[in-house]
Design a protein around this motif. Structure first.
Motif, PDB file in Angstrom:
ATOM      1  N   GLN A  36      69.902  51.514  23.717  1.00 32.54           N
ATOM      2  CA  GLN A  36      69.499  50.274  23.054  1.00 32.54           C
ATOM      3  C   GLN A  36      69.878  50.287  21.579  1.00 32.54           C
ATOM      4  O   GLN A  36      70.057  49.252  20.969  1.00 32.54           O
ATOM      5  N   TYR A  62      73.126  48.561  20.840  1.00 34.63           N
ATOM      6  CA  TYR A  62      72.936  47.107  20.743  1.00 34.63           C
ATOM      7  C   TYR A  62      72.432  46.753  19.334  1.00 34.63           C
ATOM      8  O   TYR A  62      72.904  45.804  18.702  1.00 34.63           O
ATOM      9  N   PHE A  86      74.074  44.401  15.947  1.00 34.53           N
ATOM     10  CA  PHE A  86      73.407  43.439  15.067  1.00 34.53           C
ATOM     11  C   PHE A  86      73.574  43.839  13.600  1.00 34.53           C
ATOM     12  O   PHE A  86      73.768  42.992  12.729  1.00 34.53           O
ATOM     13  N   ILE A  94      62.088  42.956  13.288  1.00 35.45           N
ATOM     14  CA  ILE A  94      61.872  42.494  14.673  1.00 35.45           C
ATOM     15  C   ILE A  94      61.913  43.686  15.637  1.00 35.45           C
ATOM     16  O   ILE A  94      61.092  43.797  16.553  1.00 35.45           O
ATOM     17  N   TYR A 133      58.806  44.870  18.077  1.00 38.88           N
ATOM     18  CA  TYR A 133      58.825  45.017  19.535  1.00 38.88           C
ATOM     19  C   TYR A 133      58.581  46.470  19.971  1.00 38.88           C
ATOM     20  O   TYR A 133      57.992  46.710  21.023  1.00 38.88           O
ATOM     21  N   THR A 134      59.039  47.416  19.182  1.00 33.28           N
ATOM     22  CA  THR A 134      58.776  48.804  19.588  1.00 33.28           C
ATOM     23  C   THR A 134      57.279  49.101  19.474  1.00 33.28           C
ATOM     24  O   THR A 134      56.751  49.901  20.245  1.00 33.28           O
ATOM     25  N   LEU A 154      67.207  34.172  18.649  1.00 36.06           N
ATOM     26  CA  LEU A 154      67.798  34.935  19.765  1.00 36.06           C
ATOM     27  C   LEU A 154      67.179  36.325  19.845  1.00 36.06           C
ATOM     28  O   LEU A 154      66.789  36.794  20.920  1.00 36.06           O
ATOM     29  N   GLN A 155      67.049  36.948  18.682  1.00 32.10           N
ATOM     30  CA  GLN A 155      66.491  38.310  18.660  1.00 32.10           C
ATOM     31  C   GLN A 155      65.021  38.334  19.053  1.00 32.10           C
ATOM     32  O   GLN A 155      64.531  39.338  19.563  1.00 32.10           O
ATOM     33  N   LEU A 156      64.327  37.246  18.802  1.00 32.98           N
ATOM     34  CA  LEU A 156      62.916  37.190  19.201  1.00 32.98           C
ATOM     35  C   LEU A 156      62.770  36.840  20.680  1.00 32.98           C
ATOM     36  O   LEU A 156      61.918  37.398  21.376  1.00 32.98           O
ATOM     37  N   VAL A 157      63.618  35.934  21.144  1.00 29.07           N
ATOM     38  CA  VAL A 157      63.453  35.421  22.509  1.00 29.07           C
ATOM     39  C   VAL A 157      63.923  36.428  23.566  1.00 29.07           C
ATOM     40  O   VAL A 157      63.264  36.599  24.595  1.00 29.07           O
ATOM     41  N   VAL A 158      65.041  37.092  23.288  1.00 33.32           N
ATOM     42  CA  VAL A 158      65.587  37.987  24.318  1.00 33.32           C
ATOM     43  C   VAL A 158      64.584  39.090  24.704  1.00 33.32           C
ATOM     44  O   VAL A 158      64.288  39.250  25.893  1.00 33.32           O
ATOM     45  N   PRO A 159      64.000  39.823  23.764  1.00 37.66           N
ATOM     46  CA  PRO A 159      63.014  40.825  24.188  1.00 37.66           C
ATOM     47  C   PRO A 159      61.757  40.185  24.788  1.00 37.66           C
ATOM     48  O   PRO A 159      61.193  40.710  25.733  1.00 37.66           O
ATOM     49  N   LEU A 160      61.388  39.025  24.237  1.00 34.51           N
ATOM     50  CA  LEU A 160      60.184  38.351  24.732  1.00 34.51           C
ATOM     51  C   LEU A 160      60.357  37.972  26.203  1.00 34.51           C
ATOM     52  O   LEU A 160      59.409  38.030  26.990  1.00 34.51           O
ATOM     53  N   TYR A 216      59.005  40.248  28.850  1.00 36.41           N
ATOM     54  CA  TYR A 216      57.571  40.234  29.134  1.00 36.41           C
ATOM     55  C   TYR A 216      57.150  38.982  29.905  1.00 36.41           C
ATOM     56  O   TYR A 216      56.139  38.996  30.596  1.00 36.41           O
ATOM     57  N   ARG A 271      67.153  46.623  28.905  1.00 43.00           N
ATOM     58  CA  ARG A 271      68.277  46.851  27.992  1.00 43.00           C
ATOM     59  C   ARG A 271      68.121  46.202  26.625  1.00 43.00           C
ATOM     60  O   ARG A 271      68.417  46.800  25.615  1.00 43.00           O
ATOM     61  N   PHE A 272      67.663  44.962  26.580  1.00 43.32           N
ATOM     62  CA  PHE A 272      67.638  44.260  25.295  1.00 43.32           C
ATOM     63  C   PHE A 272      66.213  43.978  24.836  1.00 43.32           C
ATOM     64  O   PHE A 272      65.957  43.030  24.106  1.00 43.32           O
ATOM     65  N   TRP A 308      64.056  46.341  23.448  1.00 43.55           N
ATOM     66  CA  TRP A 308      63.559  47.326  22.474  1.00 43.55           C
ATOM     67  C   TRP A 308      62.411  48.140  23.058  1.00 43.55           C
ATOM     68  O   TRP A 308      61.428  48.391  22.390  1.00 43.55           O
TER      69      TRP A 308
END
Lengths: 621, 160
Positions: free
Chosen positions: A112, A115, A119, A297, A301-302, B30-36, B39, B49-50, B52
């Motif tokens: 990860q 990825y 960014f 961010i 998330y981690t 995009l960075q907020l929505v993809v991991p969200l 869940y 994978r995306f 985190w």
């Protein structure tokens, strides 16, 4: 202007984006060269592949070792060249695209953090295109520069040494995985201390400007008309920096103030004069702010991920923390106890660590969100407290590297670098950055004497040397493409009347090619690549291919004499005598690591099959 | 190639500034929505994978993988290690659904193969066994049977 715009276009000290971009790109280049390529043999093996995105499977060719190695080496070559010149958006965009394609082409690379690196590279594409002269319009005293360089090197030795990585000083010890002798730690600490004293200790201001300051520093053209600066303090031909903080004086005003002060008070303390004399140009760097928000961010998330029961109860850390350090700490707190806390059960210890890890992620997230505001003149309190926040990510990633048993490549180093540059006081970064870049600036200055066509010739020679000697599939294509890209860049620069920029690109690419060849030849990349490939052909009953790969591996083994504890390789050495002595000292077993015996097995298998007339799958290849 | 007046003074103005803001907002969303989405969505709980989700409980599941295929009326074991690169076998053992499906599809292309199935017998990080994850593909119809993700909900942190 909206609140978000004010945040996004906040002024930051120019040293932050400049230093982060430079160091990150250099680290990235070596990561690509010596850490990524060794597993390339699995790409396209048996014709099976699944890309990260379905459309890539449909559009792109099935990856092969050549395609993967070529892509990654080229990304490293361009990244290094960009780190050594005034980076171009196109060049950085190419690095981003190549690297992203590098991991996206196959789920074989599912790290990860790769990825995340994409960014980071994308954000860096939009960093201000700064070079050293923009960030340091006035040179510090020689002592400060030398101190900064020593401190930077000392800190590098200490941090990488603690993290168990290889450093030049570490080469004098038994290796990364055996205890480092005390004298090496002493030298590392002394270098950092000496550097720190030279750079930061208050001293008498020099009565006259150092001669160095009058030298013409490497710069990009065209040269903007410069404002008359006090003699000996301003670099000739320096471009005018327009973007000082609204409430802070311009570089020239500061220089003038310093000159006046020096004249009237020759004995002003260095610390005081330094505060006034060294202009600290700031800049609007929305790409940099994008990067800090991206990092926030990720930490957010981690933290969320770690809120599951497994992490909160410490089970996950217990499994990952089976290292000497954490097991020793566990033993200590369960038997000896900690001050104030006393002894605690092992389960409590791991639970505390697990909960602490969540807290650290949250603190890091907040710190990265606040970071872009810290350099504003009014943010005195934030500036004072933010470096304390840095302890959270710094301690977490250092502990990850030292205490957890993980396979995450160079991820910790990237995050340590980022935390330090984004969250440390700008003044420290200025001292370290100026000292660190002194040598390369001098080299670039001397290299200006070489005409651009000659530099382009050197560049082609260096890339040819790398391409023809690396002996990995795709390497020659990578260096050829790097040469083409650089030639296009040089041609565009010459067309636009920027001969120095063209020459700089040629020189930087030449250096990039030389370092690529050196990095590959002095690391175990090729040995690892061919031994992994041999092992896989062997598993697939392909003795001919396996033998060819093993023979290549044996050609490229650098340190064949290894010390083992059971099946675990501890250290490897070039010299058998040295390995034997260290093995005896540490009670380890000495064995050869090359693939001679495997190659011999394959030879015998091929002979046997040849004699009996049977045809193995490998004989078809 | 146009050079700015100062490399320090490259602040976007006018329409460029608006474009920059839009670009940054889009990228952050995009960075907020993809991991969200990991869940919130239903689907492959192993596809982190995306998201985190480094070192998550799911990533630490330990699985034993086996695969069989039906040729004619007989079932036969597939020797995974000599069929695929070991790295792909590891992906199969991690329940990477895209990889599993690609593998099933690839085996179906072999002559005479009528049905392929892959089973991962996994244990959670605390050592508790999880219901076997069975993936099956009927080659002729392309019909797929996927494992029930309900068994994993406690270790993924996902909304049910």
């Amino acid at each position: 202007m909206t609140l978000f715009e004010r945040y996004l276009f906040a002024r930051v000290d120019s040293v932050r984006p400049w230093l982060l971009q430079r160091l990150f790109l250099v680290l990235f280049a070596f990561d690509c060269w010596v850490d990524h390529a060794s597993h390339a043999g699995r790409y396209g093996f048996g014709g099976f592949n699944v890309a990260h995105f379905g459309w890539l499977d449909a559009l792109a060719p099935t990856p092969s070792p050549g395609i993967y190695v070529g892509t990654i080496l080229l990304a490293g070559l361009v990244a290094f060249a960009m780190a050594m010149t005034r980076p171009s958006r196109i060049g950085l965009g190419i690095v981003f695209a190549l690297y992203t394609y590098g991991w996206a082409m196959s789920m074989l690379d599912s790290y990860q953090h790769h990825y995340l690196l994409s960014f980071v590279l994308l954000a860096m594409t939009f960093f201000p295109r700064l070079v050293r002269d923009d960030v340091f319009p006035v040179a510090s005293e020689r002592g400060v520069r030398v101190g900064g360089a020593l401190l930077a090197y000392g800190l590098l030795e200490l941090v990488v040494g603690i993290a168990g990585g290889q450093t030049p000083l570490g080469l004098f010890g038994p290796g990364n995985h055996l205890p480092t002798p005390a004298w090496i730690w002493l030298v590392r600490g002394s270098l950092a201390l000496l550097g720190g004293l030279l750079a930061f200790l208050p001293k008498e201001a020099p009565k006259e400007a150092p001669k160095d300051d009058t030298k013409i520093a490497p710069r990009a053209e065209p040269i903007a008309p410069s404002v008359e600066a006090p003699k000996g303090k301003r670099k000739k031909g320096k471009k005018q920096s327009k973007l000082q903080a609204p409430s802070s004086p311009s570089a020239d005003e500061l220089v003038a103030k310093k000159a006046g002060k020096d004249a009237s008070k020759g004995s002003a303390s260095f610390a005081a004069s330094r505060k006034l004399s060294i202009p600290t140009p700031n800049t609007v760097a929305w790409g940099y702010v994008l990067l800090t928000m991206t990092t926030a961010i990720v930490y957010f998330y981690t933290a969320i991920t770690k809120m599951t029961g497994d992490w909160r109860e410490g089970h996950a850390l217990r499994r990952l923390g089976q290292s000497e350090l954490l097991l020793g700490l566990e033993s200590y707190v369960t038997t000896e106890g900690l001050p104030l806390f006393g002894t605690m059960a092992a389960a409590t210890f791991w639970k505390l660590l697990g909960t602490g890890a969540i807290l650290v992620q949250i603190v890091a997230c907040v710190a990265y969100l606040l970071a872009p505001l810290a350099d504003a003149p009014s943010s005195t309190k934030l500036r004072r407290w933010l470096p304390l926040f840095a302890l959270a990510p710094l301690s977490f990633h250092l502990l990850t590297e030292v205490g957890l048993v993980l396979e995450i490549g160079w991820f910790s180093y990237y995050m340590l670098l980022m935390a330090f540059v984004v969250l440390a006081p700008a003044r420290w970064l200025r001292v370290l950055g100026e000292g660190w870049s002194e040598l390369s600036a001098k080299l670039a200055h001397h290299a200006q004497r070489i005409p651009t066509p000659a530099r382009a010739g050197l560049m082609l020679a260096a890339l040819a040397l790398a391409g023809f000697t690396i002996d990995l599939p795709g390497a020659l294509v990578a260096t050829t493409l790097a040469a083409l890209l650089a030639l296009i860049g040089i041609a565009v620069a010459l067309r636009d009347g920027l001969p120095l920029a063209g020459g700089g690109l040629a020189g930087a690419t030449a250096l990039s090619g030389l370092l690529l060849a050196l990095a590959i030849s002095q690391s175990e990349v090729r040995f690892d690549y061919y031994r992994f490939l041999g092992g896989e052909h062997r598993r697939h009953d392909e003795p001919v291919e396996a033998l060819a790969a093993y023979e290549k591996a044996n050609e490229h083994v650098l340190r064949p004499h290894c010390l083992y504890r059971g099946r675990e390789v501890i250290e490897c050495y070039r010299s058998e005598e040295r390995a034997r002595a260290i093995a005896a000292e540490h009670g380890l077993e000495l064995r050869r690591r090359d693939r001679e015996s495997e190659a011999e097995q394959m030879r015998r298998l091929i002979e046997t099959r040849g004699a009996s007339g049977s045809s193995g799958a490998g004989e078809d290849g | 190639m146009s050079e700015p007046a100062s490399y320090l003074d490259d602040t976007p103005v006018g329409p460029t500034r608006k474009r920059v803001v839009r670009f940054v907002v889009a990228l952050l969303l995009l960075q907020l929505v993809v991991p969200l989405s990991y869940y919130l969505r239903t689907g492959d709980p192993y596809d982190e994978r995306f998201a985190w989700r480094m070192f998550s409980a799911v990533r630490l599941h330990s699985c034993r993988t086996s695969a069989t295929e039906r040729v004619g009326e007989a079932d036969r074991e597939i020797a995974l290690s000599s069929t695929l690169h070991q790295a792909w076998v590891n992906h199969l053992a991690r329940n990477r659904r895209d990889v599993v499906l690609a593998f099933l599809e690839a085996r179906c292309e072999e002559e005479g193969v009528r049905e392929v199935s892959l089973t991962n017998a996994c244990t959670a990080p605390d050592g508790e066994p999880i219901a076997p994850q069975v993936y099956r593909r009927v080659c002729e119809s392309g019909e797929l049977t996927l494992p029930d993700e309900a068994a994993l909900s406690t270790t993924t942190g996902r909304r049910r």
